[in-house]
Design an enzyme around this catalytic site. Structure first.
Site, mmCIF file in Angstrom:
data_model
loop_
_atom_site.group_PDB
_atom_site.id
_atom_site.type_symbol
_atom_site.label_atom_id
_atom_site.label_comp_id
_atom_site.label_asym_id
_atom_site.label_seq_id
_atom_site.Cartn_x
_atom_site.Cartn_y
_atom_site.Cartn_z
ATOM 1 N N GLY A 10 47.687 44.180 42.847
ATOM 2 C CA GLY A 10 46.819 43.358 42.169
ATOM 3 C C GLY A 10 46.310 43.912 40.803
ATOM 4 N N GLN A 11 45.637 43.162 40.125
ATOM 5 C CA GLN A 11 45.220 43.585 38.636
ATOM 6 C C GLN A 11 44.253 44.702 38.686
ATOM 7 O OE1 GLN A 11 44.643 40.149 35.840
ATOM 8 N NE2 GLN A 11 44.310 38.923 37.560
ATOM 9 N N LEU A 42 44.981 42.283 55.567
ATOM 10 C CA LEU A 42 43.656 41.650 55.394
ATOM 11 C C LEU A 42 43.603 40.408 56.356
ATOM 12 C CD1 LEU A 42 41.825 42.710 52.060
ATOM 13 C CD2 LEU A 42 42.244 43.969 54.163
ATOM 14 N N ALA A 65 41.969 40.646 47.677
ATOM 15 C CA ALA A 65 41.399 39.264 47.856
ATOM 16 C C ALA A 65 42.631 38.101 47.869
ATOM 17 C CB ALA A 65 40.058 39.014 46.959
ATOM 18 N N THR A 67 42.760 35.106 45.850
ATOM 19 C CA THR A 67 42.062 34.616 44.459
ATOM 20 C C THR A 67 42.780 33.334 43.966
ATOM 21 O OG1 THR A 67 43.900 36.046 43.477
ATOM 22 C CG2 THR A 67 41.854 37.043 43.959
ATOM 23 N N THR A 106 32.907 37.510 42.718
ATOM 24 C CA THR A 106 32.948 36.770 41.701
ATOM 25 C C THR A 106 31.913 36.055 40.980
ATOM 26 O OG1 THR A 106 34.390 34.863 41.150
ATOM 27 C CG2 THR A 106 33.666 35.076 43.209
ATOM 28 N N TYR A 130 36.826 28.989 47.529
ATOM 29 C CA TYR A 130 37.056 30.610 47.030
ATOM 30 C C TYR A 130 35.740 31.104 46.911
ATOM 31 C CZ TYR A 130 37.676 34.313 43.881
ATOM 32 O OH TYR A 130 37.885 35.548 43.112
#
Length: 298
Positions: A10-11, A42, A65, A67, A106, A130
């Site tokens: 991921g980022q 997960l 996560a 997302t 977030t 989310y």
């Protein structure tokens, strides 16, 4: 220090794997890893405790996560499993072996009805699945009693994965006009800034990371400084992008959220106040436009 890191594709996880290398031994775990001892999905809760107890890290950092904000509206159970149940299971396993935990959340835990930046003391009121699952993850971790650090961030972008920046650059090559929402306000945050801030916090631990986070941890906001709309973000991207000759784009048009309906409701104002992070850890978070210019090489 032995650091177990999730979400390395991921980022934020990709950046963390690099920024943490000078601090300790980073062990990447995930779904698509050949070593069975490092496989941790997960969405498969039973793999979490087994993997953590096998590795016995001092610190677990979890940027992984679910997302996909709009898709979560039709996959609430999967989003809840990854964003809430799994972080709770990680926290429980960490507590069992005496490890600490760092987790990311977030701005979408807020309803966006304020017109000033949200602080850690403001009451969350998420308006989409989310945001609700991310808030449940925060609460699950806090309830376990493990030393933890939860970092709420916003509008994350990079040159990897799926994000607003890459979407705009792609659409600029495909369309003559792009319409972008101009009535949602927040702070675009480069994934590298999130990773570097995390590494600097971890590096401040004088000894045992669990003792450090037991005393200094908790919930903090971490975003770039400044604010803009999605339209303002897009405008800055195109002004700073050096590949203007490749564009088909002729017009960037601001629109309202009502003109661009989405399955998931977004907060109109989700700016986060990061002063508490600066006061506790001495970190000065750069302006979002400066970060964007650095990323785009300007």
């Amino acid at each position: 220090m032995k650091i177990l890191l999730t979400g390395v594709t991921g980022q934020v996880g990709w950046e963390l794997q690099r920024t943490l290398m000078t601090i300790g031994e980073v062990i990447a775990v995930g779904r698509n890893i050949n070593n069975p001892n490092l496989q941790m999905d997960l969405a498969q809760i039973d793999t979490i405790s087994r993997t953590i107890k096998e590795i016995k890290p001092d610190l677990i950092i979890n940027p992984a996560a679910y997302t996909a904000v709009d898709k979560a509206e039709t996959e609430p159970e999967l989003a809840m499993k990854i964003n809430a149940i799994a972080p709770g299971a990680i926290a429980e396993a960490a507590k069992e072996i005496g490890a600490a935990m760092i987790h990311y959340s977030t701005d979408y835990v807020f309803d966006g009805k304020k017109n000033t930046a949200y602080t850690e003391l403001d009451e969350p009121n998420p308006q989409n699945i989310y945001g609700k699952t991310k808030l449940a993850g925060e609460q699950a971790i806090a309830s376990v009693g493990v030393p933890y650090l939860i970092l709420r961030t916003s509008w994350v972008y990079s040159l990897r994965g799926k994000n607003f920046l890459l979407t705009m650059l792609r659409l600029a090559q495909e369309r003559e006009e792009i319409k972008v929402v101009d009535d949602q306000i927040g702070a675009p945050t480069w994934s590298r800034i999130i990773a570097e801030a995390t590494a600097q916090i971890v590096a401040q631990a004088p000894g045992n990371i669990s003792d450090f986070l037991a005393n200094r941890g908790g919930l903090y906001h971490l975003t770039a400084s400044g604010k803009t709309s999605w339209y303002g973000f897009a405008k800055a991207i195109f002004e700073l992008d050096e590949k203007k000759s490749d564009r088909k784009l002729q017009r960037l048009t601001p629109i309202t959220s009502q003109e661009y309906p989405t399955p998931a409701s977004r907060p109109a104002y989700s700016l986060l106040d990061s002063q508490q992070l600066s006061q506790s850890f001495g970190l000065i978070l750069p302006d979002w436009e400066r970060c964007l210019a650095l990323l785009l090489g300007r």
